[in-house]
Design a protein around this motif. Sequence first.
Motif, PDB file in Angstrom:
ATOM      1  N   GLY A 112       2.293 -10.479   5.368  1.00 25.32           N
ATOM      2  CA  GLY A 112       2.096  -9.286   6.191  1.00 25.32           C
ATOM      3  C   GLY A 112       3.354  -8.444   6.212  1.00 25.32           C
ATOM      4  O   GLY A 112       4.287  -8.677   5.427  1.00 25.32           O
ATOM      5  N   CYS A 113       3.399  -7.473   7.106  1.00 29.88           N
ATOM      6  CA  CYS A 113       4.562  -6.592   7.196  1.00 29.88           C
ATOM      7  C   CYS A 113       4.558  -5.907   8.555  1.00 29.88           C
ATOM      8  O   CYS A 113       3.513  -5.559   9.082  1.00 29.88           O
ATOM      9  N   LYS A 114       5.781  -5.742   9.117  1.00 29.74           N
ATOM     10  CA  LYS A 114       5.897  -5.120  10.438  1.00 29.74           C
ATOM     11  C   LYS A 114       5.925  -3.606  10.378  1.00 29.74           C
ATOM     12  O   LYS A 114       5.749  -2.950  11.390  1.00 29.74           O
ATOM     13  N   VAL A 115       6.220  -3.071   9.211  1.00 32.71           N
ATOM     14  CA  VAL A 115       6.545  -1.640   9.131  1.00 32.71           C
ATOM     15  C   VAL A 115       5.327  -0.750   9.379  1.00 32.71           C
ATOM     16  O   VAL A 115       5.445   0.345   9.937  1.00 32.71           O
ATOM     17  N   GLY A 116       4.163  -1.221   8.971  1.00 26.38           N
ATOM     18  CA  GLY A 116       2.939  -0.529   9.354  1.00 26.38           C
ATOM     19  C   GLY A 116       2.695   0.836   8.724  1.00 26.38           C
ATOM     20  O   GLY A 116       2.207   1.744   9.389  1.00 26.38           O
ATOM     21  N   CYS A 117       2.993   0.999   7.448  1.00 29.78           N
ATOM     22  CA  CYS A 117       2.723   2.283   6.781  1.00 29.78           C
ATOM     23  C   CYS A 117       1.219   2.535   6.735  1.00 29.78           C
ATOM     24  O   CYS A 117       0.428   1.607   6.496  1.00 29.78           O
ATOM     25  N   SER A 118       0.852   3.798   6.949  1.00 30.67           N
ATOM     26  CA  SER A 118      -0.575   4.092   7.150  1.00 30.67           C
ATOM     27  C   SER A 118      -1.406   3.997   5.873  1.00 30.67           C
ATOM     28  O   SER A 118      -2.624   3.913   5.937  1.00 30.67           O
ATOM     29  N   PHE A 119      -0.735   3.970   4.721  1.00 33.73           N
ATOM     30  CA  PHE A 119      -1.462   3.961   3.441  1.00 33.73           C
ATOM     31  C   PHE A 119      -1.535   2.578   2.809  1.00 33.73           C
ATOM     32  O   PHE A 119      -2.100   2.397   1.753  1.00 33.73           O
ATOM     33  N   CYS A 120      -0.930   1.577   3.467  1.00 35.91           N
ATOM     34  CA  CYS A 120      -0.703   0.290   2.793  1.00 35.91           C
ATOM     35  C   CYS A 120      -1.627  -0.802   3.336  1.00 35.91           C
ATOM     36  O   CYS A 120      -1.717  -1.006   4.546  1.00 35.91           O
ATOM     37  N   LEU A 121      -2.265  -1.495   2.410  1.00 43.11           N
ATOM     38  CA  LEU A 121      -3.210  -2.528   2.817  1.00 43.11           C
ATOM     39  C   LEU A 121      -2.518  -3.737   3.450  1.00 43.11           C
ATOM     40  O   LEU A 121      -3.045  -4.345   4.381  1.00 43.11           O
ATOM     41  N   THR A 122      -1.330  -4.064   2.952  1.00 44.87           N
ATOM     42  CA  THR A 122      -0.594  -5.211   3.521  1.00 44.87           C
ATOM     43  C   THR A 122      -0.386  -5.012   5.022  1.00 44.87           C
ATOM     44  O   THR A 122      -0.453  -5.954   5.813  1.00 44.87           O
ATOM     45  N   ALA A 123      -0.137  -3.750   5.405  1.00 39.98           N
ATOM     46  CA  ALA A 123       0.158  -3.454   6.811  1.00 39.98           C
ATOM     47  C   ALA A 123      -1.041  -3.718   7.712  1.00 39.98           C
ATOM     48  O   ALA A 123      -0.884  -4.021   8.901  1.00 39.98           O
ATOM     49  N   LYS A 124      -2.225  -3.636   7.152  1.00 39.84           N
ATOM     50  CA  LYS A 124      -3.445  -3.743   7.968  1.00 39.84           C
ATOM     51  C   LYS A 124      -3.544  -5.061   8.735  1.00 39.84           C
ATOM     52  O   LYS A 124      -4.010  -5.103   9.860  1.00 39.84           O
TER      53      LYS A 124
HETATM   54 FE1  SF4 Z   1       5.327  -2.775   4.593  1.00 42.33          FE
HETATM   55 FE2  SF4 Z   1       3.429  -1.765   3.035  1.00 42.33          FE
HETATM   56 FE3  SF4 Z   1       5.096  -0.134   4.313  1.00 42.33          FE
HETATM   57 FE4  SF4 Z   1       6.013  -1.613   2.270  1.00 42.33          FE
HETATM   58  S1  SF4 Z   1       4.478  -0.004   2.157  1.00 42.33           S
HETATM   59  S2  SF4 Z   1       6.975  -1.306   4.272  1.00 42.33           S
HETATM   60  S3  SF4 Z   1       4.754  -3.464   2.537  1.00 42.33           S
HETATM   61  S4  SF4 Z   1       3.627  -1.519   5.284  1.00 42.33           S
END
Ligand code: SF4
Length: 346
Positions: A111-123
């Motif tokens: 997963g990831c904490k950053v939460g970018c709106s376009f990124c599936l990992t963030a979901k």
């Molecule tokens: Fe995290 Fe995805 Fe944003 Fe990279 S792009 S920082 S993996 S949410």
Amino acid sequence: MQENIFSLSLDTLGTMLENAGFQKFRAKQIYHWLYVRYVDDFDTMDNLPKPLKTYLKENFTTQKVQICKKEQSIDGSVKYLFATQDNLTYESVFLKMKEDKFTLCLSSQVGCKVGCSFCLTAKGGFVRNLNAGEIVYQVWAIKKDQGIPQNKAINIVYMGMGEPLDNLDNVVSAIEILSTLDGLSISTRRQTISTSGIAPKIKKLGALNLGVQLAISLHAVDDKLRSELMPINKAYNIQAVIDEVAQFPIDSRKRVMFEYLVIDGLNDDLDSAKKLVALLNKIKAKVNLIYFNPHEGSKYKRPSIEKVEAFREFLLKKGLLCTIRESKGLDISAACGQLRERNLKE
Ligand code: SF4
Ligand code: SAH
């Protein structure tokens, strides 16, 4: 508790052996078995004395994670799904580039904490950091599975799941283990850390002077749009990131890569290209344009080829190096931004 042997630097392993009454140089032999011959069964390590084998079996493990799924794309790339001991999953992608070159795209977190709106990992939100051994294991297992000899140069990009600078200590340990000459020997110059732009961590990484390459996920040239796409921009805005990059130690022959995710109708206009040129004018930079890869539920669209080509032409005309990222593994959801945690029963 047994220690994951893939988490240990050569030096740490040597010291541990010494403290247990063995000779330090045995660590090199173990590294050779593990990383040059891809042998992870201590009993098979012929040149080790029996008491050492027993000590290793009692105190260390090599089977902390395993490959649980492998998907092959028509373009030759392969996506691997790994499971940790606590049954979490993470993905890595083996990319076959031109001229028999290989790149491994590694995950640094589940997963990831950053939460970018376009990124599936963030979901899926953030689950946990991967430890150094779990990061290193991706390279070990994929090289072994693909039958890549130890001395074949490969490139590593920390562009899978997670924000590597949010897990800096483990990523740095992994970089050191991967670059050890008696082991996998992957030069730090061949390892690229991609970050969403955590400015103080860029400083920290720079101070370590590891010789790694830096990639910045920029994606927008004004703070308003960037904050919409990447909430981290509210903490460290574009200028703060650029200022840190300007200080970052880079190899004189290399450039910092700026990744620019092109999204239809949002940031694909030539006015943005113009601002990008101005923004990077004092940096030894190259730009890598990435087509937005759609996923279920995403509100953004993939831009047209014409728009992306025109964007690139504009940058090139202004003297800014620019490439367009070849999208690999789209058919197996292994392309940028398509990696995620999975249910093991899927
Ligand atoms: Fe995290 Fe995805 Fe944003 Fe990279 S792009 S920082 S993996 S949410
Ligand atoms: N967290 C780090 C590294 C992992 S993401 C970072 O953000 O840089 C690797 C790259 O994939 C980043 O540039 C990211 O912006 C990009 N990416 C994320 N979602 C994407 C999508 N849907 N389509 C294309 N690229 C995407």
